[in-house]
Structure formats: C-alpha cells, structure tokens
Design a protein around this motif. Sequence first.
Motif, PDB file in Angstrom:
ATOM      1  N   ALA A  72       5.742   6.637 -56.945  1.00  0.00           N
ATOM      2  CA  ALA A  72       6.759   7.152 -56.024  1.00  0.00           C
ATOM      3  C   ALA A  72       7.270   8.515 -56.465  1.00  0.00           C
ATOM      4  CB  ALA A  72       7.944   6.177 -55.978  1.00  0.00           C
ATOM      5  N   ALA A  73       7.687   9.296 -55.479  1.00  0.00           N
ATOM      6  CA  ALA A  73       8.420  10.528 -55.765  1.00  0.00           C
ATOM      7  C   ALA A  73       9.789  10.391 -55.136  1.00  0.00           C
ATOM      8  CB  ALA A  73       7.681  11.736 -55.193  1.00  0.00           C
TER       9      ALA A  73
ATOM     10  N   TYR B  15      22.183  36.276 -36.704  1.00  0.00           N
ATOM     11  CA  TYR B  15      22.232  34.959 -37.376  1.00  0.00           C
ATOM     12  C   TYR B  15      21.561  35.068 -38.759  1.00  0.00           C
ATOM     13  CZ  TYR B  15      21.408  29.915 -38.017  1.00  0.00           C
ATOM     14  OH  TYR B  15      21.375  28.623 -38.485  1.00  0.00           O
ATOM     15  N   VAL B  16      22.272  34.629 -39.786  1.00  0.00           N
ATOM     16  CA  VAL B  16      21.741  34.726 -41.169  1.00  0.00           C
ATOM     17  C   VAL B  16      21.510  33.323 -41.718  1.00  0.00           C
ATOM     18  CG1 VAL B  16      22.318  35.388 -43.546  1.00  0.00           C
ATOM     19  CG2 VAL B  16      22.834  36.944 -41.657  1.00  0.00           C
ATOM     20  N   SER B  17      20.375  33.145 -42.380  1.00  0.00           N
ATOM     21  CA  SER B  17      20.152  31.877 -43.072  1.00  0.00           C
ATOM     22  C   SER B  17      19.125  32.072 -44.188  1.00  0.00           C
ATOM     23  CB  SER B  17      19.716  30.785 -42.100  1.00  0.00           C
ATOM     24  OG  SER B  17      19.850  29.512 -42.737  1.00  0.00           O
ATOM     25  N   GLU B  18      18.701  30.961 -44.770  1.00  0.00           N
ATOM     26  CA  GLU B  18      17.756  31.020 -45.883  1.00  0.00           C
ATOM     27  C   GLU B  18      16.539  30.157 -45.589  1.00  0.00           C
ATOM     28  OE1 GLU B  18      20.996  29.820 -46.654  1.00  0.00           O
ATOM     29  OE2 GLU B  18      21.599  31.914 -46.803  1.00  0.00           O
ATOM     30  N   TYR B  19      15.513  30.425 -46.363  1.00  0.00           N
ATOM     31  CA  TYR B  19      14.271  29.672 -46.230  1.00  0.00           C
ATOM     32  C   TYR B  19      13.645  29.657 -47.624  1.00  0.00           C
ATOM     33  CZ  TYR B  19       9.348  28.973 -45.045  1.00  0.00           C
ATOM     34  OH  TYR B  19       8.072  28.509 -45.002  1.00  0.00           O
ATOM     35  N   CYS B  20      13.049  28.521 -48.004  1.00  0.00           N
ATOM     36  CA  CYS B  20      12.514  28.407 -49.372  1.00  0.00           C
ATOM     37  C   CYS B  20      10.988  28.400 -49.337  1.00  0.00           C
ATOM     38  CB  CYS B  20      13.041  27.129 -50.027  1.00  0.00           C
ATOM     39  SG  CYS B  20      12.635  27.046 -51.778  1.00  0.00           S
ATOM     40  N   PRO B  21      10.348  29.573 -49.392  1.00  0.00           N
ATOM     41  CA  PRO B  21       8.890  29.613 -49.225  1.00  0.00           C
ATOM     42  C   PRO B  21       8.131  28.930 -50.353  1.00  0.00           C
ATOM     43  CG  PRO B  21       9.753  31.822 -49.687  1.00  0.00           C
ATOM     44  CD  PRO B  21      10.933  30.906 -49.591  1.00  0.00           C
ATOM     45  N   ARG B  22       8.756  28.812 -51.546  1.00  0.00           N
ATOM     46  CA  ARG B  22       7.988  28.240 -52.649  1.00  0.00           C
ATOM     47  C   ARG B  22       8.126  26.719 -52.746  1.00  0.00           C
ATOM     48  NH1 ARG B  22      10.169  31.316 -57.777  1.00  0.00           N
ATOM     49  NH2 ARG B  22      10.279  33.035 -56.314  1.00  0.00           N
ATOM     50  N   LEU B  23       8.979  26.132 -51.914  1.00  0.00           N
ATOM     51  CA  LEU B  23       9.186  24.680 -52.028  1.00  0.00           C
ATOM     52  C   LEU B  23       7.896  23.874 -51.791  1.00  0.00           C
ATOM     53  CD1 LEU B  23      12.160  22.545 -50.931  1.00  0.00           C
ATOM     54  CD2 LEU B  23       9.904  21.932 -50.108  1.00  0.00           C
ATOM     55  N   PRO B  24       7.115  24.183 -50.730  1.00  0.00           N
ATOM     56  CA  PRO B  24       5.915  23.352 -50.502  1.00  0.00           C
ATOM     57  C   PRO B  24       4.937  23.389 -51.674  1.00  0.00           C
ATOM     58  CG  PRO B  24       6.455  24.619 -48.542  1.00  0.00           C
ATOM     59  CD  PRO B  24       7.336  25.142 -49.625  1.00  0.00           C
ATOM     60  N   ALA B  25       4.596  24.587 -52.151  1.00  0.00           N
ATOM     61  CA  ALA B  25       3.597  24.667 -53.232  1.00  0.00           C
ATOM     62  C   ALA B  25       4.135  24.033 -54.511  1.00  0.00           C
ATOM     63  CB  ALA B  25       3.219  26.125 -53.480  1.00  0.00           C
ATOM     64  N   TRP B  26       5.425  24.240 -54.782  1.00  0.00           N
ATOM     65  CA  TRP B  26       5.994  23.700 -56.031  1.00  0.00           C
ATOM     66  C   TRP B  26       6.022  22.171 -56.009  1.00  0.00           C
ATOM     67  CZ3 TRP B  26      10.534  21.173 -57.843  1.00  0.00           C
ATOM     68  CH2 TRP B  26      10.642  21.165 -59.235  1.00  0.00           C
ATOM     69  N   THR B  27       6.498  21.608 -54.894  1.00  0.00           N
ATOM     70  CA  THR B  27       6.578  20.141 -54.851  1.00  0.00           C
ATOM     71  C   THR B  27       5.175  19.533 -54.889  1.00  0.00           C
ATOM     72  OG1 THR B  27       6.802  20.272 -52.449  1.00  0.00           O
ATOM     73  CG2 THR B  27       8.807  19.953 -53.686  1.00  0.00           C
ATOM     74  N   GLN B  28       4.219  20.221 -54.249  1.00  0.00           N
ATOM     75  CA  GLN B  28       2.850  19.684 -54.299  1.00  0.00           C
ATOM     76  C   GLN B  28       2.289  19.771 -55.718  1.00  0.00           C
ATOM     77  OE1 GLN B  28       0.809  21.754 -51.121  1.00  0.00           O
ATOM     78  NE2 GLN B  28       1.845  20.545 -49.554  1.00  0.00           N
TER      79      GLN B  28
ATOM     80  N   GLU C  89       7.295  18.099 -44.717  1.00  0.00           N
ATOM     81  CA  GLU C  89       6.050  18.791 -44.328  1.00  0.00           C
ATOM     82  C   GLU C  89       5.158  19.057 -45.536  1.00  0.00           C
ATOM     83  OE1 GLU C  89       7.938  21.190 -40.480  1.00  0.00           O
ATOM     84  OE2 GLU C  89       7.617  22.244 -42.366  1.00  0.00           O
ATOM     85  N   ALA C  90       5.783  19.178 -46.717  1.00  0.00           N
ATOM     86  CA  ALA C  90       4.993  19.437 -47.924  1.00  0.00           C
ATOM     87  C   ALA C  90       4.390  18.149 -48.478  1.00  0.00           C
ATOM     88  CB  ALA C  90       5.876  20.096 -48.986  1.00  0.00           C
ATOM     89  N   CYS C  91       5.142  17.057 -48.402  1.00  0.00           N
ATOM     90  CA  CYS C  91       4.687  15.799 -49.045  1.00  0.00           C
ATOM     91  C   CYS C  91       3.640  15.069 -48.211  1.00  0.00           C
ATOM     92  CB  CYS C  91       5.871  14.876 -49.293  1.00  0.00           C
ATOM     93  SG  CYS C  91       7.057  15.534 -50.480  1.00  0.00           S
ATOM     94  N   ARG C  92       3.807  15.108 -46.872  1.00  0.00           N
ATOM     95  CA  ARG C  92       2.931  14.308 -46.013  1.00  0.00           C
ATOM     96  C   ARG C  92       1.453  14.681 -46.177  1.00  0.00           C
ATOM     97  NH1 ARG C  92       6.257  14.388 -41.646  1.00  0.00           N
ATOM     98  NH2 ARG C  92       7.395  12.458 -41.953  1.00  0.00           N
ATOM     99  N   PRO C  93       1.085  15.963 -46.084  1.00  0.00           N
ATOM    100  CA  PRO C  93      -0.338  16.281 -46.225  1.00  0.00           C
ATOM    101  C   PRO C  93      -0.878  16.028 -47.627  1.00  0.00           C
ATOM    102  CG  PRO C  93       0.967  18.283 -45.894  1.00  0.00           C
ATOM    103  CD  PRO C  93       1.892  17.135 -45.747  1.00  0.00           C
ATOM    104  N   ALA C  94       0.019  15.820 -48.592  1.00  0.00           N
ATOM    105  CA  ALA C  94      -0.447  15.558 -49.961  1.00  0.00           C
ATOM    106  C   ALA C  94      -0.729  14.059 -50.158  1.00  0.00           C
ATOM    107  CB  ALA C  94       0.607  16.040 -50.962  1.00  0.00           C
ATOM    108  N   GLY C  95      -0.767  13.308 -49.060  1.00  0.00           N
ATOM    109  CA  GLY C  95      -1.170  11.898 -49.152  1.00  0.00           C
ATOM    110  C   GLY C  95      -0.020  10.956 -49.451  1.00  0.00           C
ATOM    111  N   PHE C  96       1.207  11.423 -49.346  1.00  0.00           N
ATOM    112  CA  PHE C  96       2.362  10.550 -49.555  1.00  0.00           C
ATOM    113  C   PHE C  96       2.792   9.940 -48.223  1.00  0.00           C
ATOM    114  CE2 PHE C  96       2.986  13.112 -53.405  1.00  0.00           C
ATOM    115  CZ  PHE C  96       3.356  12.133 -54.306  1.00  0.00           C
ATOM    116  N   GLU C  97       3.381   8.762 -48.332  1.00  0.00           N
ATOM    117  CA  GLU C  97       3.969   8.145 -47.144  1.00  0.00           C
ATOM    118  C   GLU C  97       5.477   8.144 -47.300  1.00  0.00           C
ATOM    119  OE1 GLU C  97       3.853   3.892 -45.044  1.00  0.00           O
ATOM    120  OE2 GLU C  97       2.027   4.491 -46.126  1.00  0.00           O
TER     121      GLU C  97
END
Length: 391
Positions: free
Chosen positions: A252-253, A229-242, A307-315
């Motif tokens: 708002a974001a 099974y092949v797929s992708e994952y974006c490891p830099r998305l959490p740090a970049w969006t934060q 998962e990236a936005c929630r711990p950064a205090g966003f609702e």
Amino acid sequence: MLSDAETRHAARVQELLAAEIAAAAGWISFERFMELALYAPGLGYYSAGARKFGVGGDFTTAPEISVLYGACVARQCADVLRALGTGSIVELGAGSGQLAADILARLEALRQLPAEYRILEVSADLRDRQRRLLGQRLPHLIERVRWLDRPPEEPFDGIVLANEVLDALPVVRFRWYRDRVEELGVVIEDGGFGWAPRPASRVLTEACLRLRATQAAAAAGRDPWDEGYVSEYCPRLPAWTQSVTASLRAGAAFWFDYGLPRRQYYLAERHEGTLICHFRQRAHGDPLVHPGLQDITAWVDFTLLAEACRPAGFELAGFTTQAYFLAGAGIDQEMRSNAREDETAFARLANQARRLMLPGEMGESFKAMAWLRGIDVALCGFTLQDLRHTL
Ligand SMILES: C[S@@+](CC[C@H](N)C(=O)[O-])C[C@H]1O[C@@H](n2cnc3c(N)ncnc32)[C@H](O)[C@@H]1O
C-alpha cells in the motif's frame, strides 16, 4: 525580531538566491525559488538547522501534536503487513522522526513489526535528528531502521507512506487571463525579492487550461476564473510519486496531507492560490520574506496525485478526511489504552484528539489517501467515509 544568527542566515540564503537570479538574467521561476529556499544544501529551510517542528518551531504537524496519530497510522499499516505476512515500511520525509517512532512503537505492541523501516529524507540535518530520536526512544529497534539516499530500487513488499511531504514539493505559480497565461517568477526588487510575470510555456499553459476546465461545469457558461486568477501547480508531483513507489511490488501507499480534489482546489473564489508560509507558529502568505527561515507550502491537488498513481498500477482503495481516517483507525481505542484509566492523561489525549479531528482544526482540511498494488485488503481507516467520487 530576528536573532543575529537568523539575520546572518537569511542574508546568506538571500545572497544565494540573488546570485541564481542574476545568473538567469534577472528572473527565476517560483518553483526554483521555493526549491532553493527550502532545500539548498546547508542553507535551505529544511537543510539547515532550524528547529522547524513543534514547540519552539515554526509549525506543528499531526505526529507532533499527539502520539495518537502515529498509533492510528500504525494500526492501518498493521492491516497491510498482516495481509502480506511480512513487509517493510518506507517513510518519505520523516521530519523530526516522531511519526516513525510512534509507528514502530505501536507496531511492536501489535506484534506486527516491519522487516525494515526505511526513511527517505532529503535533509541531512533532519536525518541526524531522526537518528537521535529513534536511538533514544527505541534503541532496541534501531537496527531495523535504515536511511535511503534515493528511492528504493530493489522490488519490495510493504508500505510507502508520507505525512505532509507533498505540500513541501516546489510548485509553479501561474496567472490566468482570457488571452494569455503567465508564469509568476521572482526578481530582485528594492534589496529584497519581488514577483514578475513571464509568458507561460506551452506545457504550463496546457496544464492551466486543464485545471480551469474542471471549473467549467460549475460556472454554467460564464468564465470560471476572473481575469488575473492566480494559483499553483506541482509539475514534479507525478514523476516524484511514481519514482518513490516504483519498486513497491505488493502493498500500500498512504498519502496524508492537506489539500483538495481538483474541482474544489481551483474554485473561482480561491483566486490568490494556496501558498502558506510558516514562521514561528504564524501562518502567512508571503513566501518571498525570511528566505531560509520559513516553511513554504502549497495545498495538494489530490486529483493530480490520483492521476499519477493510477497508471502506475495502483488501485485507489480510499480517500477520506483526517477526522474520518482517525475514527476508522480506532483513535478512541488508542485513547483508552494510552490513558490506562488515568483521567488526567485521558483528558490530555482527548484534547489532542480534538486538535486532530475538529473541522476547524486539522480534521477536514487534511486528507488521507490509500492505494493498493498486488494485494486486496480491507483498510480500517477508510471504512467510515468514502470521498473517492470527489476526485
Ligand atoms: C513538513 S515536513 C513533514 C515532516 C513529517 N512527515 C511530519 O509530518 O512531521 C516535510 C518533510 O519532507 C522532507 N522532504 C521534502 N521533500 C522531500 C523529498 N523530495 N524527498 C524526501 N524528503 C523530502 C523534508 O525534509 C521534511 O522532513
């Protein structure tokens, strides 16, 4: 057929990538390949002068299809700016500048202009295009527009928004087997590029197992993914969006992109991943050809974004399809006010609205996601459909 200039450009990008592969003992991760093919200074697809968007380009984004899109995003922004009293907008990856121009024009008409409209753009070529377009269309507002070299550092109130930027962040490609996980990288092969596996790092293996676990319930005891099974994952998305939202104090974001909640993204049947390349208005699945001349994208895992936005205090204030976002944000009113009782103009706008909203076009695959921090405000674009439970 490539033109001579395109052939020469692709050869230079190929040379750069080949040198990088040689320097790394013959193999680079796909994430690095994608980064260089898209963003290598002066050479990458987004950094060099290719036409890219709209007619004569490689792909068409929603703001390039219709002014209605920016008008609806503006109406959504107006809700937030009104609640804040005043604030600034930061747009990430503004492409040709079309969305910025449409948002500013509509906010001016709504008497809700932001204090500043800031643009964070990696591509020097696109910055120039944005400056030209905004200067021509809205010369009286250009003083309010500022280009940023890095994410804003000073705390500010307002809005961060991005349209089709997360799908352009470089991704890791993996292949799953019962007894191992591989990372697919790029090697030189027959004068071009080819795929080659390496054992995945511990971090990638663990990420992959987490993704696969989201399918376990649906698989009812069977293995959720087939061998290979092949797929992708974006490891830099959490740090970049934060990092790009870190200094937003109240506001708002808004994230607009094509993608899915994780449970639907990593379905067994999507066993070749979600990479899509755009070259001259044709979509295909081979990112290793035409280096520097084609766009390379991957669908967005909206659960990863959550998962990236929630711990950064966003609702999480809303998650819906593009069609429902536009309907909620008043696209019908925008059509009427734009057409000004001219039937031909109305028919043209109705046609554009169909492209933005029909399920077989952009209506369902594209999503809108809203996050709030430090304010509570009803968001018109997210009132008609609530997909938050799918994340
Ligand atoms: C697919 S285009 C979308 C352009 C525009 N938002 C639209 O919808 O037409 C992606 C844009 O994101 C920019 N971009 C990609 N990665 C970025 C980053 N890390 N920071 C800022 N801009 C980025 C690209 O240069 C380009 O302008």
